[in-house]
Structures are given as structure tokens and as C-alpha cells.
Motif scaffolding. Structure first.
Motif, PDB file in Angstrom:
ATOM      1  N   UNK A 152       0.714  -1.141  -0.059  1.00 36.86           N
ATOM      2  CA  UNK A 152       0.135  -0.071  -0.090  1.00 36.86           C
ATOM      3  C   UNK A 152       0.860   1.205   0.139  1.00 36.86           C
ATOM      4  N   UNK A 153       1.835   1.320   0.899  1.00 35.07           N
ATOM      5  CA  UNK A 153       2.716   2.287   1.043  1.00 35.07           C
ATOM      6  C   UNK A 153       3.601   2.782  -0.431  1.00 35.07           C
ATOM      7  N   UNK A 154       3.851   1.655  -1.165  1.00 39.26           N
ATOM      8  CA  UNK A 154       4.569   1.956  -2.386  1.00 39.26           C
ATOM      9  C   UNK A 154       3.813   2.071  -3.682  1.00 39.26           C
ATOM     10  N   UNK A 155       2.558   1.717  -3.479  1.00 41.16           N
ATOM     11  CA  UNK A 155       1.638   1.528  -4.495  1.00 41.16           C
ATOM     12  C   UNK A 155       1.402   3.045  -5.204  1.00 41.16           C
ATOM     13  N   UNK A 156       1.473   3.167  -6.718  1.00 31.51           N
ATOM     14  CA  UNK A 156       1.322   4.551  -7.276  1.00 31.51           C
ATOM     15  C   UNK A 156       0.474   4.296  -8.422  1.00 31.51           C
ATOM     16  N   UNK A 157      -0.288   5.295  -8.883  1.00 28.12           N
ATOM     17  CA  UNK A 157      -1.152   5.249  -9.911  1.00 28.12           C
ATOM     18  C   UNK A 157      -0.656   4.645 -11.105  1.00 28.12           C
ATOM     19  N   UNK A 158      -1.070   3.511 -11.736  1.00 36.01           N
ATOM     20  CA  UNK A 158      -0.290   3.064 -12.629  1.00 36.01           C
ATOM     21  C   UNK A 158       0.395   1.602 -12.225  1.00 36.01           C
ATOM     22  N   UNK A 159       0.503   1.749 -10.997  1.00 36.00           N
ATOM     23  CA  UNK A 159       1.268   0.382 -10.273  1.00 36.00           C
ATOM     24  C   UNK A 159       0.402  -0.319  -9.466  1.00 36.00           C
ATOM     25  N   UNK A 160      -1.151  -0.199  -9.717  1.00 30.33           N
ATOM     26  CA  UNK A 160      -1.817  -0.878  -8.752  1.00 30.33           C
ATOM     27  C   UNK A 160      -1.744  -2.503  -9.125  1.00 30.33           C
ATOM     28  N   UNK A 161      -1.620  -3.170  -7.957  1.00 27.06           N
ATOM     29  CA  UNK A 161      -1.662  -4.742  -8.157  1.00 27.06           C
ATOM     30  C   UNK A 161      -3.108  -5.343  -8.101  1.00 27.06           C
ATOM     31  N   UNK A 186       7.769  23.062 -16.215  1.00 19.97           N
ATOM     32  CA  UNK A 186       6.463  22.424 -16.494  1.00 19.97           C
ATOM     33  C   UNK A 186       5.445  23.755 -16.455  1.00 19.97           C
ATOM     34  N   UNK A 187       5.671  24.825 -15.955  1.00 18.95           N
ATOM     35  CA  UNK A 187       4.783  26.013 -16.278  1.00 18.95           C
ATOM     36  C   UNK A 187       5.031  26.373 -17.822  1.00 18.95           C
ATOM     37  N   UNK A 188       6.232  26.292 -18.268  1.00 18.56           N
ATOM     38  CA  UNK A 188       6.581  26.853 -19.693  1.00 18.56           C
ATOM     39  C   UNK A 188       5.543  25.740 -20.617  1.00 18.56           C
ATOM     40  N   UNK A 189       5.440  24.677 -20.483  1.00 17.84           N
ATOM     41  CA  UNK A 189       4.627  23.918 -21.443  1.00 17.84           C
ATOM     42  C   UNK A 189       2.968  23.847 -20.755  1.00 17.84           C
ATOM     43  N   UNK A 190       2.631  24.722 -19.908  1.00 21.99           N
ATOM     44  CA  UNK A 190       1.364  24.805 -19.431  1.00 21.99           C
ATOM     45  C   UNK A 190       0.880  23.925 -18.263  1.00 21.99           C
ATOM     46  N   UNK A 191       1.629  23.172 -17.735  1.00 25.62           N
ATOM     47  CA  UNK A 191       1.181  22.040 -16.962  1.00 25.62           C
ATOM     48  C   UNK A 191       1.739  22.340 -15.459  1.00 25.62           C
ATOM     49  N   UNK A 192       1.858  23.515 -14.821  1.00 33.00           N
ATOM     50  CA  UNK A 192       2.122  23.826 -13.677  1.00 33.00           C
ATOM     51  C   UNK A 192       1.172  23.216 -12.561  1.00 33.00           C
ATOM     52  N   UNK A 193       0.075  23.113 -12.769  1.00 34.29           N
ATOM     53  CA  UNK A 193      -1.007  22.423 -11.949  1.00 34.29           C
ATOM     54  C   UNK A 193      -1.190  20.933 -11.990  1.00 34.29           C
ATOM     55  N   UNK A 194      -0.222  20.304 -12.882  1.00 34.43           N
ATOM     56  CA  UNK A 194      -0.368  18.973 -12.871  1.00 34.43           C
ATOM     57  C   UNK A 194       0.958  18.350 -12.326  1.00 34.43           C
ATOM     58  N   UNK A 195       1.740  18.928 -11.663  1.00 34.47           N
ATOM     59  CA  UNK A 195       3.147  18.777 -11.207  1.00 34.47           C
ATOM     60  C   UNK A 195       3.088  17.596 -10.349  1.00 34.47           C
ATOM     61  N   UNK A 196       1.974  17.300  -9.562  1.00 30.71           N
ATOM     62  CA  UNK A 196       1.898  16.147  -8.751  1.00 30.71           C
ATOM     63  C   UNK A 196       1.434  14.898  -9.176  1.00 30.71           C
ATOM     64  N   UNK A 197       0.745  14.980 -10.500  1.00 30.29           N
ATOM     65  CA  UNK A 197       0.228  13.774 -11.033  1.00 30.29           C
ATOM     66  C   UNK A 197       1.319  12.656 -11.558  1.00 30.29           C
ATOM     67  N   UNK A 198       0.883  11.702 -11.792  1.00 31.84           N
ATOM     68  CA  UNK A 198       1.727  10.514 -12.313  1.00 31.84           C
ATOM     69  C   UNK A 198       1.057  10.356 -13.649  1.00 31.84           C
ATOM     70  N   UNK A 199       2.115   9.904 -14.617  1.00 28.08           N
ATOM     71  CA  UNK A 199       1.860   9.429 -15.954  1.00 28.08           C
ATOM     72  C   UNK A 199       0.458   8.938 -16.045  1.00 28.08           C
ATOM     73  N   UNK A 200       0.102   7.920 -15.390  1.00 27.79           N
ATOM     74  CA  UNK A 200      -1.094   7.212 -15.523  1.00 27.79           C
ATOM     75  C   UNK A 200      -2.281   8.120 -15.292  1.00 27.79           C
ATOM     76  N   UNK A 201      -2.163   9.449 -14.896  1.00 29.92           N
ATOM     77  CA  UNK A 201      -3.156  10.096 -14.423  1.00 29.92           C
ATOM     78  C   UNK A 201      -3.154  11.496 -15.493  1.00 29.92           C
ATOM     79  N   UNK A 202      -2.330  11.195 -16.564  1.00 25.80           N
ATOM     80  CA  UNK A 202      -2.400  12.439 -17.595  1.00 25.80           C
ATOM     81  C   UNK A 202      -2.721  12.044 -19.020  1.00 25.80           C
ATOM     82  N   UNK A 203      -3.154  12.942 -19.703  1.00 23.96           N
ATOM     83  CA  UNK A 203      -3.876  12.630 -20.828  1.00 23.96           C
ATOM     84  C   UNK A 203      -2.491  12.514 -21.928  1.00 23.96           C
ATOM     85  N   UNK A 204      -2.590  12.024 -22.988  1.00 23.10           N
ATOM     86  CA  UNK A 204      -1.498  11.696 -24.148  1.00 23.10           C
ATOM     87  C   UNK A 204      -0.641  13.273 -24.197  1.00 23.10           C
ATOM     88  N   UNK A 205      -1.814  14.046 -24.616  1.00 22.92           N
ATOM     89  CA  UNK A 205      -1.001  15.486 -25.165  1.00 22.92           C
ATOM     90  C   UNK A 205      -0.156  15.867 -23.733  1.00 22.92           C
TER      91      UNK A 205
END
Ligand SMILES: Nc1ncnc2c1ncn2[C@@H]1O[C@H](COP(=O)(O)OP(=O)(O)OP(=O)(O)O)[C@@H](O)[C@H]1O
Ligand SMILES: [Mg+2]
Lengths: 230, 261
Positions: A218-227, B128-147
Motif C-alpha cells: 500500500x505504501x509503495x503503490x502508485x497510480x499505474x502500478x496498482x496490483x 512545467x509552467x512553460x508547457x502549461x502544466x504547472x498545476x499537474x506537477x503532482x500527477x503521475x503519468x497514468x493520470x495524465x492525458x496523452x497530450x
């Protein structure tokens, strides 16, 4: 019935508690060293130079291909007869058991690690290299963090197995849970009570380990790495 | 144009993959601020060529100079130093899946450029701000759109202050409605004088900013020239024929133009 409880309370539980401590001293170092060695061996099997790769493949084949009991006998009984540069290495039962468990479990861990490493897409490696990372930096900063997340369920299972096969240490005279259980059973002839209690101790150990592993997951799980939950 | 001091120059690049000669004697040179566009049918060797330019592929033969200094793929030092100075954008983004957008941009600043953490953080946020994504800094790739992923990958490359940017079909993996946001960043980079080599099928878009089109076929550059000449009305060039084919498949030039912001 009350006699049964008194026997458990006065004889079985105190003795098994002591065995539990010994078993813990066997399992925890073996699990940690096994995992660490497994990661190194797994990484070398995938990314190492050809000769090292072969050596590690051979190591895994040997330790997966022979019974653990035979390996323990070797470390405890055979090793003292082997002379290396005039010296003989005599291991205590505890040390022989920890060595045997670590090496065996590392061989299995390395299988899970290897599979997880191979599942990392080439694109991740290309991206790291394109930024100027060295091979080692790529492995440590990009590949392993992803691969370990993918390998965790398998490695977790291996640790659960280790808890159970740690009972084999009793065969080379370690007084772990199983060793103590067998001694009391022999002395008292009350096999049912003793072995049932012994089983419950292992069940508890496995339950605790499962909870810890789930917490780590749980601690190391990340979006995209869910088991996938099983 | 300042022909004497190209940023990047290669000569006689050959590459065989499997049994196939994928690059057959490629030479090219890019000056500061130039945008060169690689076009050509699938399998003509565009990706392989781009990957030879930062030694992701080791050329079998040929030489490479960056700002006049020769780099050898056999030297580990050369390899890392070249790659630090040459940015690459991939068709399928290749963001590090286990890192947030910010960490993706920051990691090479810390590991490769050895910037102190606070400085790397600041720089990553700026990019990130330069490409207009300052507000997405904390998101993981799986949470971002392709663009968004492609824009993070551009921020990641730009944070390294590359002397030249290699782009391998940066919009090909994107849904049509997401292409515009990535092209906007590319257009902005061109306007700031970023030197670029881009493989793309976005002919209409790239014609507006390319200094030269390089048409590849079977591992060779078979035609090169400015888009205005190659695509002039009535031109009988390979490039023109190829574009006509693409446009047949994907509507008309107008559609491609609409995608450009
Ligand atoms: N690892 C490989 N092993 C063998 N052949 C390869 C390998 N990678 C690419 N090729 C071959 O090399 C040729 C050039 O491939 P490349 O990816 O450079 O073409 P491309 O112009 O980028 O095509 P696309 O427009 O489809 O991206 C193709 O014929 C391909 O089949
Ligand atoms: Mg390609």
C-alpha cells in the motif's frame, strides 16, 4: 478440558514462545538477506556482463534444483570437511540455517525480480539513456523502482514460503518452533495438542507477515502500478 | 546561414539492424536555430536515424560532431555527455511511470546534471509552467492525458538545456484533439530559436517552420530542400507525391492545417 488448557499454558506455550523467538531470528535475517541478494542476482541475470550472467544462472539452477534439506545438510555437515586455503569453516546450526535459507530464497526472489525487470518497457530505458544517465543510474533510478513494485507480490509469497520452510532448521538441530515442538511432543506424547499449537504459531507468523507485506504494498503503490487484489 | 559552425553534423552514417541495411550513408548538418523535418514512408529509417544522433543506436559506420567536437559511441564519457546535450522526444512519450510529472522533469537535473535539490525543483517547476502544466506537477503519468504526457516529456528534455532537440513523431500517438497542444509547444520552441530535427507526418504544420525537408526512403535521404520549393504548386518532387498520398489517406491539407494552433 481444563487439564488440556493447563498443559498448554504451563508447558507448550512457554516453550513455543522461546521457539518463536529463535524462529524470528532465523526468518527475519534470511528474508532480508535473501531479498537483497535476490535483487542483485536478478539484476545481474538481466543486465550483467555475460560471464556473470552465466554464474548467476548456474547459482539459481542449483539452488532451485536441489532440496532445501540437502542444502542445509551441506552447509551444516559437509562444509566443515571442506578445506579452503588451509581453513575449515564450521557453522553453528543457526548460521548454517540462515545461510541456507538466504541463498535458497534469493534464488527464488531473483526469478521474480528477473521477470519484473524484463517487463519494464524498452522505452523507459531509452528515455533514461537519452537524458544522459549511465547504465547503473538507469537501473537504480528508473528500472528497479518500477520492477520492485511489480515483483513485490511474488517476493512477498516467497517470504511467506520462507516462514514455513524455516521449520526445516530443526533438522540441523536448531531449537526453532518446530524443533521445540518436536521435543515437547516426544517428551509428553501429547502430539495432538503440541502440533496443533505449533500450527497455530506458524499461522500467526504468516498472518503478521501478510499484514506487513500488504502495508508495504500500500505504501509503495502508485497510480499505474496498482496490483490486482487477490 | 552559418555553414562553418553547425550545431550537429553527421557523415556517412550506416546502420544494419538484423539483416537489413536500415541507414545507408546518411550525412546531414544542422545549424543553430534550424528546424529540419524528416519525412518518408514507414520503415524508411527515420526513427533509427534520430536514435543514431544521440547514440541510442550505435552507428556501424560514420562520424558525428556536436558544435565541432567529435563524439564516439564507443566512449562512455562521450556517450553520456552527448546525450546530455541532445534532447529527445519519443512518439510514445516514455515518461518514467513511477515518477510524478515534476519528478520526471527533475530526475535528470539531479542525477545527471548534479544540481542541488532546491535548484532542480525550481527549474523543473519553471519548465512545467512553460508547457502549461504547472498545476499537474503532482500527477503521475497514468493520470495524465496523452497530450499532457508529451508536454511533460518536452519539459523534461528542455530542462537539460539541450543544444538540439530530436523529435520522433511527437504527435503520432495522440488523439486528434490532443495534437494541437503539443504542436503549439513545438511552434513556440521554433520561435525561440531551438534547433530541432523532427520526424513527422504533420506536413502542413511543419512546412510553416521548417528550414529543410529531408525525404527518406530505404535508409537514404533521397530528396532535400526547403518546403516552399519541394511543395510548390506543380512540383514533381517525391516529397510532393508523398504528401499527396498522406492527404488522400487523412483528408486534405486543410485538416492538417486546422490542427495547427
Ligand atoms: N530492432 C530491430 N531489428 C531489426 N530491424 C529493425 C529493428 N528496428 C527497426 N528495424 C527495421 O528498420 C527499418 C527502419 O525502421 P525505423 O523505425 O527507423 O523506420 P521509421 O522510418 O521510423 O518508420 P515509422 O514511420 O514506422 O516510424 C524498418 O524496416 C524496421 O523493420
Ligand atoms: Mg519511427
Amino acid at each position: 478440558m481444563s487439564e488440556y488448557w493447563r498443559f498448554l499454558q504451563d508447558v507448550v506455550i512457554p516453550a513455543l514462545n522461546q521457539g518463536l523467538w529463535v524462529s524470528t531470528l532465523l526468518i527475519v535475517p534470511s528474508a532480508l538477506m535473501g531479498l537483497l541478494l535476490g535483487i542483485v542476482v536478478g539484476a545481474l541475470r538481466v543486465y550483467g556482463p555475460a560471464p556473470l550472467r552465466k554464474v548467476n544462472e548456474a547459482y539459481v539452477s542449483i539452488f532451485r534444483g536441489t532440496p532445501l534439506v540437502v542444502q542445509l545438510f551441506f552447509w551444516y555437515f559437509a562444509l566443515p570437511h571442506i578445506q579452503i586455503m588451509g581453513a575449515r569453516l564450521v557453522l553453528s546450526p543457526m548460521a548454517a540455517a540462515i545461510l541456507g535459507f538466504s541463498l535458497c530464497s534469493a534464488a527464488y526472489h531473483s526469478e521474480y525480480i528477473r521477470g519484473a525487470l524484463l517487463s519494464i518497457r524498452q522505452g523507459q530505458i531509452n528515455a533514461a539513456q537519452a537524458l544522459g544517465m549511465t547504465k547503473v543510474q538507469t537501473i537504480i533510478s528508473v528500472i528497479l523502482p518500477q520492477a520492485l513494485r511489480r515483483a513485490l507480490p511474488g517476493c512477498g509469497n516467497e517470504i511467506i514460503y520462507l516462514i514455513k520452510y524455516s521449520s526445516l532448521a530443526s533438522i540441523i538441530t536448531v531449537s526453532d518452533l518446530t524443533g521445540i515442538g518436536r521435543t515437547i511432543a516426544k517428551q509428553t506424547w501429547r502430539n495432538i495438542e503440541v502440533f496443533a499449537a505449533l500450527g497455530i504459531y506458524y499461522l500467526l507468523l504468516v498472518t503478521v507477515a501478510t499484514l506487513i507485506l500488504r502495508w508495504v504494498e500500500l505504501r509503495i503503490s502508485l497510480p499505474g502500478f496498482e496490483q490486482a487484489k487477490n | 546561414m552559418n555553414q562553418e559552425h553547425p550545431i550537429l553534423r553527421v557523415e556517412g552514417i550506416h546502420k544494419t539492424l538484423g539483416e537489413q541495411l536500415v541507414l545507408d550513408d546518411i550525412s546531414l548538418s544542422v545549424n543553430k536555430g534550424e528546424v529540419k523535418i524528416l519525412i518518408g514512408p514507414s520503415g524508411s529509417g527515420k526513427s533509427t536515424l534520430l536514435q543514431c544522433l544521440n547514440f541510442l543506436h550505435t552507428p556501424d559506420r560514420g562520424r558525428l560532431w556536436l558544435e565541432g567536437r567529435e563524439f564516439k559511441a564507443s566512449g562512455k564519457r562521450d556517450l553520456c555527455s552527448l546525450r546530455q546535450q541532445v534532447g529527445m522526444i519519443f512518439q510514445d512519450f516514455n515518461l518514467f511511470d513511477h515518477l510524478t510529472a515534476l519528478e520526471n522533469v527533475r530526475i535528470a537535473l539531479v542525477k545527471v546534471k548534479k544540481l542541488p535539490a532546491s535548484q532542480a525543483n525550481r527549474r523543473a517547476k519553471e519548465e512545467l509552467a512553460r508547457v502549461g502544466l504547472a498545476d499537474k506537477a503532482a500527477l503521475y503519468p497514468a493520470q495524465l492525458s496523452g497530450g499532457q504526457k508529451q508536454r511533460v516529456s518536452m519539459a523534461r528534455a528542455l530542462a537539460m538545456d539541450p543544444k538540439i532537440l530530436l523529435l520522433d513523431e511527437p504527435t503520432s500517438a495522440l488523439d486528434p484533439e490532443l495534437i494541437g497542444e503539443v504542436l503549439a509547444v513545438i511552434r513556440f520552441l521554433a520561435s525561440t530559436g531551438m534547433t530541432m530535427i523532427m520526424a513527422t507526418h504533420q506536413i502542413a504544420f511543419s512546412a510553416t517552420m521548417a528550414h529543410e525537408f529531408l525525404f527518406m526512403e530505404k535508409g537514404r535521404i533521397v530528396e532535400r530542400g526547403s518546403p516552399s520549393v519541394l511543395l510548390a504548386a506543380g512540383a514533381t518532387t517525391r516529397t510532393m507525391a508523398f504528401c499527396a498520398k498522406i492527404n488522400e489517406l487523412s483528408g486534405d491539407l486543410g485538416t492538417a492545417k486546422n490542427q495547427t494552433p
